[in-house]
Design an enzyme around this catalytic site. Structure first.
Site, PDB file in Angstrom:
ATOM      1  N   SER A 600     -25.623  18.908  38.200  1.00 23.33           N
ATOM      2  CA  SER A 600     -26.861  19.375  38.823  1.00 23.33           C
ATOM      3  C   SER A 600     -27.521  18.209  39.542  1.00 23.33           C
ATOM      4  CB  SER A 600     -27.826  19.934  37.766  1.00 23.33           C
ATOM      5  OG  SER A 600     -29.089  20.215  38.349  1.00 23.33           O
ATOM      6  N   TYR A 613     -32.409  19.170  29.957  1.00 24.81           N
ATOM      7  CA  TYR A 613     -31.422  19.567  30.963  1.00 24.81           C
ATOM      8  C   TYR A 613     -31.120  18.413  31.918  1.00 24.81           C
ATOM      9  CZ  TYR A 613     -29.223  22.286  34.698  1.00 24.81           C
ATOM     10  OH  TYR A 613     -28.352  22.763  35.641  1.00 24.81           O
TER      11      TYR A 613
END
Length: 732
Positions: A600, A613
């Site tokens: 990501s 995350y």
């Protein structure tokens, strides 16, 4: 004519008058073909052909003319439709005999035989585009209205006997004539015509070392005759069956299924790498009782060296299989690998010698000298082909050959085709021309791709993207039902069949559904093992699975939450790559593999409320680089870094989407479905990018595909952003 037998043991009688009577003459031919082709004891996949001479209205003259409808080149009887049949003016085909006679004053010549094939299109009726097969003159020149040419296991056993002609007379009397082996073509058709015209008692011909051809003026009668002739051969062979002494008795004992499976899985990636040194192959494990009876026997090595007899079998299985003389009771896979290496060296040398000894001045260049069928005592038959379908059919063909050898050895002595005849079939210029006309293979047609997280979102789109390029797809997901659903959709869309991991069936199609927990090494290994047993190895692993956990109301993350996120997002990718390492190593550095991991852009962009995350994805980025080092030179490892892919994503459940819409003051209604809400959020995120367009799962799938493809063959250890242009994530 009624059937000779009230019950059949060696064929299935499937004719239904009600069905047949509702069909047109051409449709009846298709029906007859389909029910004959549905029984593999009668003919193998793609093998055999049928015909009917039917009165049709000539579109040019309006007059009635006799038209030969015959299965066209490349068709399969079981699945054929009307469009798979050629249609030719019967009188024009007969007229070609004068041309042939004028060009062969000293007898038939191969060049002239091949030239005659180019004349068939001039006889085409009604502009039918289906190319004619080389067997066309056999069907045309036999005067009966209906002709069946089959490759029955029981009958080829008779055709492949040393004393086949005498046995034919013993079994059939005057009912069948005999012709020694001759490659199908114009001259063979003329020989059959002579038998039909002069031997009024004959209703068929034993085509030596090839198969059966028979005829009748009624289509149902022709069908029943086909069954009766095969049944008679089967019953004769049954009276001579040698029982426990078949193939000289058993030399090696049978392994239990669990042991055989474990040893086979341990061997397959290595074996695939060895036979794929020139061309990448997909494998099929064939482990039936009939195959093992042969492979474990005293006579297996001798008979394997003879090769196959029927040319349809031979074209798939090459001049002969590779028999590896290994004692399975030792369970020593290392010694088996050593035997395979030396045996393959000898096989390749034998193949080169065969090519040099038999080639002609105009022969095509030597093809891949590696075997397509490998026989290993205890383990069974392992067949290879350019894709799963071909390797499965290759196994099927050699299994038919085993049945032929069993029957031939029971009643006489099995013989194979002369080497020169075998070569002339394998390297036939017409066959080479057919190969050259075939479309170029898709880039991933010979590759096996495991997509982890394929149950939804990016993973599902990635699986579909690879499937469009011909890949064999393994849809892995923690949600096994979702994985199977994706696999089913792919199989349905691309029409190449589906398998379900865990069944132990290696006859799967192009797609498998498999459960995988990426935090559990045993779960990953179990799924990989299913893939290996199904296809022989792994070429690409694409990981799209991940997790996002929101903080508590006060913005905090618990230790348990942090551990779970890191376990899935950072440790999981490492386990995925590390567990694949021995598979890639066994296949060898020449079979270049790839791992692509979804990370990501959050891995390089800090923001409030996403510490678990974001930091886990930062760790994943470095895992990618570490794996690139660890897996080199066997596999490249790269990553694709998306940003806010909302469409179809399980990481954006309805409650998270609604929370985000509320957070950004985006108007919405509770009545809107989840995808509509996701679209609104995606449009909002798009405005924060330079391209101003939503980032979709398809965008990520294309990037993953590129990183796994040969176009990125010199790229490893890299993280590529696919985020629409977030300048906050630019490299610093």
């Amino acid at each position: 004519m009624s059937a000779q037998y009230s019950e059949y043991k060696f064929v299935d009688a499937l004719w239904d008058d009600a069905t047949a009577n509702a069909l047109s003459p051409v449709e009846r031919l298709v029906y007859r073909s389909n029910i004959l082709g549905s029984d593999q004891r009668i003919t193998n996949t793609g093998g055999g052909n049928t015909s009917a001479k039917i009165m049709e209205t000539d579109p040019l003259t309006g007059e009635k003319v006799e038209v030969l409808w015959v299965k066209g080149s490349g068709g399969d009887l079981r699945t054929s439709k009307v469009e798979n049949f050629s249609s030719l003016y019967q009188d024009k085909l007969i007229g070609l005999q004068k041309i042939y006679a004028d060009t062969t004053p000293n007898g038939p010549k191969t060049a002239i035989e091949d030239e005659m094939v180019n004349m068939y299109p001039h006889s085409t009726f009604n502009l039918n585009p289906r190319p004619s097969s080389i067997d066309t003159p056999l069907h045309s020149f036999i005067g009966a209205k209906h002709v069946d040419h089959m490759h029955p296991i029981a009958f080829i056993a008779l055709a492949a006997c040393k004393n086949s002609e005498a046995l034919t007379r013993e079994i059939y009397g005057d009912e069948l004539a005999y012709l020694p082996w001759q490659r199908p073509g114009f001259d063979l058709g003329l020989k059959m015509q002579a038998i039909y015209q002069t031997n009024k008692k004959a209703r068929g011909i034993n085509m030596g070392q090839h198969g059966l051809i028979n005829w009748a003026d009624d289509d149902k009668e022709c069908y029943q005759l086909t069954l009766d002739l095969i049944e008679k051969a089967g019953r004769f062979i049954e009276t001579k069956d040698r029982g426990a002494d078949t193939f000289g008795g058993q030399k090696y004992g049978k392994l239990d299924e669990d042991t055989a499976r474990r040893l086979t899985i341990e061997l397959l990636p290595f074996l695939r790498g060895q036979v794929s040194q020139q061309t990448r192959f997909i494998g099929t494990v064939h482990r039936t009782d009939e195959a093992l009876e042969f492979i474990n026997s005293n006579d297996a090595k001798r008979l394997a060296e003879i090769g196959t007899s029927c040319p349809d079998h031979f074209l798939r299985t090459k001049i002969k299989p590779l028999y590896v003389e290994w004692d399975p009771t030792t369970g020593d896979v290392d010694s088996l690998k050593e035997l395979i290496v030396s045996s393959l060296e000898q096989y390749r040398a034998d193949y080169r010698e065969y090519y040099e000894a038999c080639k002609h001045d105009n022969s095509p260049a030597m093809r891949d000298p590696n075997p397509t069928v490998i026989l290993i005592p205890g383990l069974g038959m392992i067949a290879f082909g350019k894709n799963k379908s071909e390797s499965r059919v290759t196994a099927e063909f050699y299994n038919c050959a085993i049945g032929v050898m069993r029957g031939a050895e029971a009643i006489d002595e099995y013989i194979g085709l002369p080497r020169q005849e075998a070569f002339d079939i394998e390297y036939w210029l017409l066959e080479e021309a057919k190969l050259q006309r075939m479309p170029k293979e898709q880039e991933f047609a010979r590759k096996v791709v495991v997509v982890v997280g394929a149950g939804s979102g990016i993973g599902k789109e990635t699986a579909i993207r690879f499937a469009t390029e011909g890949a064999h797809i393994v849809c892995a997901d923690l949600d096994e039902e979702a994985a199977r659903t994706t696999a089913t959709e792919i199989a349905s869309k691309f029409g190449k069949g589906i398998g379900v991991a865990g069944t132990g069936i290696s006859s799967c199609g192009m797609a498998i559904g498999c459960r995988m927990d990426i935090t559990d090494s045993a779960s990953i290994e179990a799924c990989y093992n299913e893939v290996i047993y199904a296809y022989g190895g792994i070429d690409v692993v694409a990981l799209t699975a991940g997790i996002f956990l929101a903080p508590t109301a006060n913005g905090e993350f618990s230790t348990k939450q942090m551990e779970l996120v890191f376990k899935i997002n950072a440790i999981g990718p490492y386990l995925i790559g590390h567990t694949a390492k021995p598979i890639f190593e066994a296949q060898g550095a020449h079979l270049k593999s790839a791992v692509v991991i979804t990370t990501s852009v959050n891995g390089v962009v800090s923001k409030k409320g996403s510490v678990a995350y974001d930091s886990s994805k930062a760790a994943t980025n470095h895992v990618v680089r570490e794996l690139a080092v660890e897996l080199a030179p066997f596999a490249r490892v790269n990553a694709v870094a998306p940003a806010t892919v909302v469409k179809g994503s399980l990481m954006f459940p309805r409650d998270r989407v609604i929370a985000s819409l509320s957070k950004y003051d985006i108007a919405f209604s509770e009545d809107e479905d989840t995808e509509a809400l996701r679209l609104k959020l995606a449009e909002f995120y798009a405005q924060r990018t330079l391209t101003k367009e939503p980032i979709t799962p398809e965008d990520q799938a294309n990037a993953i595909f590129f990183m796994a493809s040969d176009k990125a063959s010199k790229t490893t250890g890299q993280v590529i952003n696919v985020d629409g242009g977030l300048y906050e994530a630019f490299l610093r």
